[in-house]
Design a protein around this motif. Structure first.
Motif, short mmCIF file in Angstrom:
data_model
loop_
_atom_site.label_atom_id
_atom_site.label_comp_id
_atom_site.label_asym_id
_atom_site.label_seq_id
_atom_site.Cartn_x
_atom_site.Cartn_y
_atom_site.Cartn_z
N ALA A 1 -1.21 5.97 -10.62
CA ALA A 1 -1.34 4.82 -9.71
C ALA A 1 -2.72 4.80 -9.05
CB ALA A 1 -0.24 4.86 -8.64
N SER A 2 -3.23 5.99 -8.75
CA SER A 2 -4.56 6.08 -8.16
C SER A 2 -5.62 5.58 -9.13
CB SER A 2 -4.86 7.53 -7.77
OG SER A 2 -6.08 7.62 -7.06
N LEU A 3 -5.49 5.92 -10.40
CA LEU A 3 -6.42 5.45 -11.43
C LEU A 3 -6.31 3.93 -11.61
CD1 LEU A 3 -5.98 8.29 -14.07
CD2 LEU A 3 -7.94 7.95 -12.55
N LEU B 1 2.37 1.03 -5.56
CA LEU B 1 2.82 2.14 -6.42
C LEU B 1 2.28 3.47 -5.92
CD1 LEU B 1 2.28 0.43 -9.89
CD2 LEU B 1 4.45 0.74 -8.69
N LEU B 2 1.00 3.49 -5.52
CA LEU B 2 0.39 4.73 -5.04
C LEU B 2 1.09 5.24 -3.79
CD1 LEU B 2 -1.87 6.83 -5.19
CD2 LEU B 2 -3.32 5.26 -3.88
N VAL B 3 1.35 4.36 -2.84
CA VAL B 3 2.02 4.76 -1.60
C VAL B 3 3.42 5.28 -1.90
CG1 VAL B 3 3.03 3.89 0.55
CG2 VAL B 3 0.70 3.26 -0.07
N ARG B 4 4.16 4.59 -2.75
CA ARG B 4 5.54 4.98 -3.03
C ARG B 4 5.60 6.29 -3.82
NH1 ARG B 4 8.78 -0.69 -4.42
NH2 ARG B 4 8.53 -1.60 -2.33
N MET B 5 4.73 6.45 -4.79
CA MET B 5 4.77 7.66 -5.62
C MET B 5 4.33 8.89 -4.83
SD MET B 5 3.37 6.11 -9.25
CE MET B 5 3.61 7.60 -10.23
N THR B 6 3.34 8.74 -3.96
CA THR B 6 2.85 9.89 -3.21
C THR B 6 3.74 10.26 -2.03
OG1 THR B 6 1.36 8.41 -1.98
CG2 THR B 6 0.42 9.61 -3.85
N SER B 7 4.53 9.31 -1.54
CA SER B 7 5.40 9.60 -0.39
C SER B 7 6.84 9.89 -0.80
CB SER B 7 5.39 8.42 0.60
OG SER B 7 5.95 7.26 0.01
#
Length: 283
Positions: free
Chosen positions: A59-61, A114-120
């Motif tokens: 997601a970061s990429l 997606l980044l927020v959800r996947m990392t949290s």
């Protein structure tokens, strides 16, 4: 080349991104984990191993390929349209960088969700986790479960944050660079010239300034995007967080955000200045 640099930067700084989001979305009154850099990283490694620090890397990429590429790529063109070949003013730089940041925020909003959800995910109760396998699978599930409207969750806050980020990072870099140029170095007779030293100094100041200005919008954006409830709005998050945690919540995750953004800003502008010089020589 720019895509490659953005991808490398995202891979290097992702653990800090993950730590920042988890600190921002943890709610101390209801969580046993103290929201500090050391405790978040230690708990992640203890529970799931070192690889867990790279959860959400896809997601970061994706975010770098949308948000970062648009905001950086459009800034010079917008600035040229507003200013042409004349001397730039602080207002022109602020306007150009804000517009470019807003465009980047719109382009990167789905990847940011997606980044927020996947990392949290790991700090959520098991029954409230999203469990996205990767960014592509997460994007398909997001559309399927929440519709196209789900792609715009937190869009207003994200665009505001993106405009603040670009104005405070890209715009302030140009500002600090112009102010530092030809100034005398402390305790020396040497003037600062348009070289690597100037680029590093200006980008360090821009990184610190951008981190501070964007922190409140960044925290609220993370909390809005981390929720899948339709009732989660900017004002709901703001009022509830103020009530539970006080105004200090607005700067949660500042340290990992700066540790990430500071070097990233230096690398970004040093690399960008070298590209500009190479382009000028090649014309």
């Amino acid at each position: 080349m720019l895509l490659f640099r953005l991808g490398v930067a995202a891979s290097c700084t992702h653990p800090l991104d993950l730590t920042k989001v988890r600190m921002q979305t943890l709610n101390p009154p209801h969580q046993s984990l103290k929201p500090s850099i050391v405790s978040v990283i230690r708990t992640s490694i203890t529970e799931s191993g070192f690889r867990s620090l790279y959860t959400g890397l896809t997601a970061s990429l994706m975010r770098q390929m949308s948000y970062s590429l648009v905001r950086i790529g459009s800034y010079e063109k917008i600035k040229y349209k507003l200013i042409g070949s004349g001397k730039s003013s602080a207002m022109h730089l602020l306007l150009a960088s804000s517009i470019a940041g807003g465009l980047g925020g719109i382009a990167g909003n789905p990847a940011d969700i997606l980044l927020v959800r996947m990392t949290s995910d790991s700090v959520r109760p098991p029954d409230r986790r999203f469990n996205y396998r990767n960014a592509i699978a997460g994007l398909l599930r997001l559309i399927k479960e929440e519709g196209l409207k789900g792609l715009s969750r937190g869009l207003g806050t994200n665009v505001s944050r993106a405009m603040l980020m670009n104005a405070s990072q890209v715009g302030s870099y140009d500002f600090f660079k112009s102010k530092l140029l030809h100034k005398h170095l402390p305790m020396t007779n040497h003037k600062i010239r348009d070289n690597l030293l100037l680029h590093v100094l200006a980008s360090c100041l821009a990184g610190a300034f951008a981190t501070t200005v964007c922190s409140p919008a960044d925290v609220i954006r993370s909390r809005v995007m981390a929720s899948s409830s339709t009732g989660t709005t900017f004002m709901n998050v703001l009022s509830q967080s103020f009530r539970n945690e006080g105004p200090k919540f607005l700067f949660k995750g500042w340290t990992p955000a700066f540790v990430r953004l500071g070097p990233n800003t230096v690398l970004l502008f040093v690399f960008f200045e070298q590209l500009k010089k190479a382009w000028s020589r090649g014309r």
